[in-house]
Design a protein around this motif. Structure first.
Motif, short mmCIF file in Angstrom:
data_model
loop_
_atom_site.label_atom_id
_atom_site.label_comp_id
_atom_site.label_asym_id
_atom_site.label_seq_id
_atom_site.Cartn_x
_atom_site.Cartn_y
_atom_site.Cartn_z
N THR A 111 -15.17 -3.59 -19.35
CA THR A 111 -14.95 -4.72 -18.47
C THR A 111 -15.05 -4.25 -17.03
O THR A 111 -14.38 -3.29 -16.65
N PRO A 112 -15.87 -4.88 -16.20
CA PRO A 112 -15.99 -4.46 -14.80
C PRO A 112 -14.63 -4.49 -14.09
O PRO A 112 -13.77 -5.33 -14.39
N ILE A 113 -14.45 -3.57 -13.15
CA ILE A 113 -13.23 -3.50 -12.35
C ILE A 113 -13.61 -3.57 -10.88
O ILE A 113 -14.45 -2.78 -10.40
N LEU A 114 -13.01 -4.50 -10.16
CA LEU A 114 -13.20 -4.59 -8.72
C LEU A 114 -12.02 -3.93 -8.03
O LEU A 114 -10.87 -4.34 -8.20
N PHE A 115 -12.30 -2.91 -7.24
CA PHE A 115 -11.29 -2.28 -6.41
C PHE A 115 -11.24 -3.07 -5.09
O PHE A 115 -12.21 -3.07 -4.32
N TYR A 116 -10.12 -3.75 -4.86
CA TYR A 116 -10.01 -4.61 -3.68
C TYR A 116 -8.98 -4.03 -2.70
O TYR A 116 -7.99 -3.43 -3.11
N GLY A 117 -9.22 -4.22 -1.41
CA GLY A 117 -8.38 -3.63 -0.38
C GLY A 117 -7.35 -4.60 0.17
O GLY A 117 -7.63 -5.77 0.36
N VAL A 118 -6.16 -4.07 0.43
CA VAL A 118 -5.10 -4.83 1.10
C VAL A 118 -4.56 -3.99 2.25
O VAL A 118 -4.52 -2.76 2.17
N PRO A 119 -4.21 -4.61 3.37
CA PRO A 119 -4.18 -6.07 3.58
C PRO A 119 -5.52 -6.61 4.09
O PRO A 119 -6.24 -5.94 4.82
N SER A 120 -5.82 -7.81 3.70
CA SER A 120 -6.92 -8.62 4.27
C SER A 120 -8.28 -7.95 4.22
O SER A 120 -9.04 -8.01 5.18
N GLY A 121 -8.61 -7.32 3.10
CA GLY A 121 -9.91 -6.68 2.98
C GLY A 121 -11.05 -7.68 2.82
O GLY A 121 -10.85 -8.81 2.35
N CYS A 122 -12.26 -7.26 3.21
CA CYS A 122 -13.42 -8.12 3.01
C CYS A 122 -13.76 -8.25 1.53
O CYS A 122 -14.59 -9.07 1.14
N SER A 123 -13.09 -7.45 0.68
CA SER A 123 -13.23 -7.57 -0.77
C SER A 123 -12.74 -8.92 -1.29
O SER A 123 -13.04 -9.29 -2.43
N PHE A 124 -12.01 -9.65 -0.46
CA PHE A 124 -11.56 -11.00 -0.80
C PHE A 124 -12.72 -11.84 -1.32
O PHE A 124 -12.60 -12.55 -2.32
N GLY A 125 -13.86 -11.78 -0.64
CA GLY A 125 -15.02 -12.57 -1.03
C GLY A 125 -15.54 -12.20 -2.41
O GLY A 125 -16.01 -13.08 -3.16
N SER A 126 -15.45 -10.94 -2.78
CA SER A 126 -15.90 -10.52 -4.11
C SER A 126 -14.96 -11.02 -5.19
O SER A 126 -15.39 -11.32 -6.31
N ILE A 127 -13.66 -11.12 -4.88
CA ILE A 127 -12.72 -11.71 -5.85
C ILE A 127 -13.08 -13.17 -6.10
O ILE A 127 -13.15 -13.63 -7.24
N VAL A 128 -13.33 -13.91 -5.01
CA VAL A 128 -13.71 -15.31 -5.14
C VAL A 128 -14.99 -15.43 -5.96
O VAL A 128 -15.10 -16.28 -6.85
N ALA A 129 -15.97 -14.58 -5.66
CA ALA A 129 -17.24 -14.63 -6.38
C ALA A 129 -17.06 -14.37 -7.87
O ALA A 129 -17.66 -15.05 -8.72
N LEU A 130 -16.22 -13.40 -8.22
CA LEU A 130 -15.97 -13.11 -9.64
C LEU A 130 -15.29 -14.30 -10.32
O LEU A 130 -15.61 -14.62 -11.48
N ALA A 158 -3.31 -15.27 -3.57
CA ALA A 158 -2.14 -14.88 -4.36
C ALA A 158 -2.24 -13.42 -4.80
O ALA A 158 -1.25 -12.68 -4.75
N VAL A 159 -3.42 -12.99 -5.20
CA VAL A 159 -3.63 -11.61 -5.61
C VAL A 159 -3.32 -10.66 -4.46
O VAL A 159 -2.58 -9.68 -4.62
N GLU A 160 -3.86 -10.94 -3.29
CA GLU A 160 -3.61 -10.07 -2.14
C GLU A 160 -2.13 -10.01 -1.79
O GLU A 160 -1.61 -8.96 -1.40
N ALA A 161 -1.45 -11.16 -1.89
CA ALA A 161 -0.04 -11.22 -1.53
C ALA A 161 0.87 -10.64 -2.61
O ALA A 161 2.08 -10.51 -2.40
N GLY A 162 0.30 -10.29 -3.76
CA GLY A 162 1.11 -9.74 -4.84
C GLY A 162 1.92 -10.78 -5.58
O GLY A 162 2.89 -10.44 -6.27
#
Length: 236
Positions: free
Chosen positions: A2-21, A205-209
């Protein structure tokens, strides 16, 4: 796997990839990466030598970094959903043109502001960075407002991966207290439309934990150590 997205906090530009997924709806997991603590560590740098997020560990076990590369990787799997387009089609060219602008001019406009925030810069040097960043952000918004025109989405009549990437960057105006998006009515309408989207609410919600259900593709979060071990495991 299963693909894994490593996303950055706080406020990473990876936010857009979470939305896309979330929009794509295919199975995926998430791995939280703290910035700058985790991205600068040796474990994560073995996965991504640049030490930035996002990174996508693909179904084939390959590590793919840079938002544009990740979004194009997802776009090839999202053609039927209208989120991406076949190569050599006009839609594909327009999507890449928009992603290119968002990745360079729009994202880049915030770079002086991030530098001033994250580094020990004081006095006249800090003020120069802030002034330059404010002017660059205003110019990028004005340019994107013209590119948007009267359309409801960045590429016209339906949402694409460009809109997912846009919302993750556009929220930085509040983070840095620059420009009033109300001065750009088209972008304001687009931003409000995206903020009302369940995938965007999920990413917040994911970013905020906070507990977040997610769509049918979300298979939960995995710890950084476990995810890095999976990335280091031989394929097969």
């Amino acid at each position: 796997m299963t693909p894994i997205l490593f996303y950055g906090v706080p406020s990473g530009c990876s936010f857009g990839s979470i939305v896309a997924l979330e929009w794509l709806g295919a199975p995926y997991r998430l791995c939280r990466v703290r910035m700058p603590e985790d991205v600068s560590g040796p474990g994560y740098r073995r996965l991504n030598p640049v030490g930035e997020t996002p990174t996508l560990l693909t179904a084939e076990g390959a590590a793919l970094s840079e938002s544009m590369a990740i979004l194009n990787h997802l776009g090839a799997r999202a053609i039927d959903a209208g989120l991406g387009f076949p190569q050599r089609s006009p839609g594909f060219d327009r999507l890449n043109q928009m992603l290119g602008f968002l990745n360079t001019s729009f994202f880049g406009a915030f770079s002086p502001l991030w530098y001033a925030l994250e580094h020990a810069v004081d006095g006249a040097a800090r003020q120069a960075l802030v002034d330059y960043g404010r002017a660059a952000v205003a110019r990028a918004h004005a340019d994107l407002e013209r590119m948007l025109g009267d359309g409801p989405w960045l590429l016209g009549g339906h949402r694409t991966l460009a809109d997912a990437y846009f919302v993750g960057i556009a929220r930085w105006t509040g983070y840095h207290a620059v420009v009033d998006r109300a001065d750009y009515p088209g972008l304001q309408r687009l931003y409000q439309r995206l903020e009302a989207d369940p995938a965007v609410a999920f990413a917040h919600a994911v970013e905020a934990g906070r507990p977040a259900g997610g769509g049918p593709g979300f298979q939960g979060e995995v710890g950084l150590d476990e995810a890095l071990a999976l990335a280091a495991a031989p394929a097969g």
